[in-house]
Write a protein that holds these residues in place. Sequence first.
Motif, PDB file in Angstrom:
ATOM      1  N   PRO A 159      76.111   3.811 107.345  1.00 35.83           N
ATOM      2  CA  PRO A 159      75.286   3.906 108.692  1.00 35.83           C
ATOM      3  C   PRO A 159      75.382   5.756 108.401  1.00 35.83           C
ATOM      4  CG  PRO A 159      77.216   3.071 109.662  1.00 35.83           C
ATOM      5  CD  PRO A 159      77.275   3.263 108.044  1.00 35.83           C
ATOM      6  N   SER A 160      73.890   6.491 108.355  1.00 31.36           N
ATOM      7  CA  SER A 160      74.240   7.428 109.223  1.00 31.36           C
ATOM      8  C   SER A 160      73.326   8.188 110.012  1.00 31.36           C
ATOM      9  CB  SER A 160      73.210   8.126 107.496  1.00 31.36           C
ATOM     10  OG  SER A 160      72.842   8.494 106.770  1.00 31.36           O
ATOM     11  N   ASP A 168      64.303  21.983 112.465  1.00 26.24           N
ATOM     12  CA  ASP A 168      65.434  21.078 111.040  1.00 26.24           C
ATOM     13  C   ASP A 168      65.427  20.105 111.391  1.00 26.24           C
ATOM     14  OD1 ASP A 168      66.542  21.950 108.963  1.00 26.24           O
ATOM     15  OD2 ASP A 168      67.623  23.660 108.912  1.00 26.24           O
ATOM     16  N   SER A 169      66.149  19.842 110.352  1.00 22.31           N
ATOM     17  CA  SER A 169      67.096  17.901 110.878  1.00 22.31           C
ATOM     18  C   SER A 169      68.251  18.301 110.204  1.00 22.31           C
ATOM     19  CB  SER A 169      66.104  16.928 110.450  1.00 22.31           C
ATOM     20  OG  SER A 169      66.038  16.910 108.980  1.00 22.31           O
ATOM     21  N   LEU A 170      69.132  17.779 110.349  1.00 19.98           N
ATOM     22  CA  LEU A 170      70.383  17.464 109.432  1.00 19.98           C
ATOM     23  C   LEU A 170      70.628  15.935 109.719  1.00 19.98           C
ATOM     24  CD1 LEU A 170      73.033  18.988 107.706  1.00 19.98           C
ATOM     25  CD2 LEU A 170      74.118  18.680 110.623  1.00 19.98           C
ATOM     26  N   ARG A 171      71.054  15.341 109.170  1.00 24.86           N
ATOM     27  CA  ARG A 171      71.791  13.892 108.516  1.00 24.86           C
ATOM     28  C   ARG A 171      73.153  13.683 108.582  1.00 24.86           C
ATOM     29  NH1 ARG A 171      68.293   9.107 104.501  1.00 24.86           N
ATOM     30  NH2 ARG A 171      69.835   7.739 104.158  1.00 24.86           N
ATOM     31  N   LEU A 172      74.033  12.864 108.861  1.00 29.03           N
ATOM     32  CA  LEU A 172      74.782  12.561 108.748  1.00 29.03           C
ATOM     33  C   LEU A 172      75.642  11.525 109.320  1.00 29.03           C
ATOM     34  CD1 LEU A 172      75.668  15.794 111.892  1.00 29.03           C
ATOM     35  CD2 LEU A 172      76.915  16.356 109.074  1.00 29.03           C
ATOM     36  N   PRO A 173      76.386  11.399 108.262  1.00 28.03           N
ATOM     37  CA  PRO A 173      77.027  10.332 108.509  1.00 28.03           C
ATOM     38  C   PRO A 173      77.739   9.632 109.736  1.00 28.03           C
ATOM     39  CG  PRO A 173      78.470  11.472 107.832  1.00 28.03           C
ATOM     40  CD  PRO A 173      77.664  12.088 107.674  1.00 28.03           C
ATOM     41  N   CYS A 174      77.834   8.729 110.325  1.00 25.23           N
ATOM     42  CA  CYS A 174      78.320   8.261 111.642  1.00 25.23           C
ATOM     43  C   CYS A 174      78.531   6.999 111.986  1.00 25.23           C
ATOM     44  CB  CYS A 174      77.218   8.480 112.400  1.00 25.23           C
ATOM     45  SG  CYS A 174      76.007   6.684 111.820  1.00 25.23           S
ATOM     46  N   PHE A 175      79.317   6.494 113.335  1.00 26.26           N
ATOM     47  CA  PHE A 175      80.141   5.011 113.839  1.00 26.26           C
ATOM     48  C   PHE A 175      79.117   4.992 114.506  1.00 26.26           C
ATOM     49  CE2 PHE A 175      83.832   7.991 112.702  1.00 26.26           C
ATOM     50  CZ  PHE A 175      84.433   7.406 111.776  1.00 26.26           C
ATOM     51  N   VAL A 176      78.805   3.354 114.546  1.00 24.93           N
ATOM     52  CA  VAL A 176      77.689   3.053 115.439  1.00 24.93           C
ATOM     53  C   VAL A 176      78.326   2.053 116.221  1.00 24.93           C
ATOM     54  CG1 VAL A 176      75.610   1.989 115.495  1.00 24.93           C
ATOM     55  CG2 VAL A 176      75.826   3.138 113.286  1.00 24.93           C
TER      56      VAL A 176
END
Length: 216
Positions: A159-160, A168-176
């Motif tokens: 998941p990210s 602007d936008s930034l895509r980061l790994p995540c914990f759900v």
Amino acid sequence: MSEKIIVVAGETVHLLAQKALYWPAAHMLVIADIHFGKAASFRAAGVPVPRGTTSQNLAALDALMALHDIRHIMFLGDFLHARAAHASATVAAMLAWRQRHPHLQLTLVRGNHDRHAGDPAASLQIEMVDEPFAMAPFAFCHHPDIATAGYALAGHIHPSYRLATRFDSLRLPCFVVGPQRLILPSFGAFTGGFLIAPAAGDAIYVSSGEAVHLVR
């Protein structure tokens, strides 16, 4: 590096900036989707990709063990990426790492890639189990959508989450983190991520690589 300490299923766990979960009561590090040998698999198919991802993954595990009292690592599936991950150089690097940590307990919950790749070498002394693997109050899984009796800790989807401003936008790994399950980001180098749409009740914690932040 900073982390977030949360309580799920009555247990305190640490969401680590290094894209892993630490369960201190069990001295356990939980890792999802490390995908050893993915780069080697691409190279075997003629795709020119960088070398050294196995060493990066092993160094990342060592760094976490230097920071926490870890006696058990639980791999939530996709330990090996494909059959090409059994290449001699990859296996030799993993075996050398294992020999430096002979008393460390290792458990692998088989994932979809593991079924295609085959089990890791027996010399790595990894306990192989199928999902869901119960260790109360948790059920350790690869897939996040299977029925479990306990609170599920799972991986599989890498998941990210996208953080965005007007410009602007930034895509980061995540914990759900949901009411019945927690999905970990992919730990492995060279594994990518899938942009998720959180369900109702999901909390999202992103990792910048240096810190973990609650964003939803």
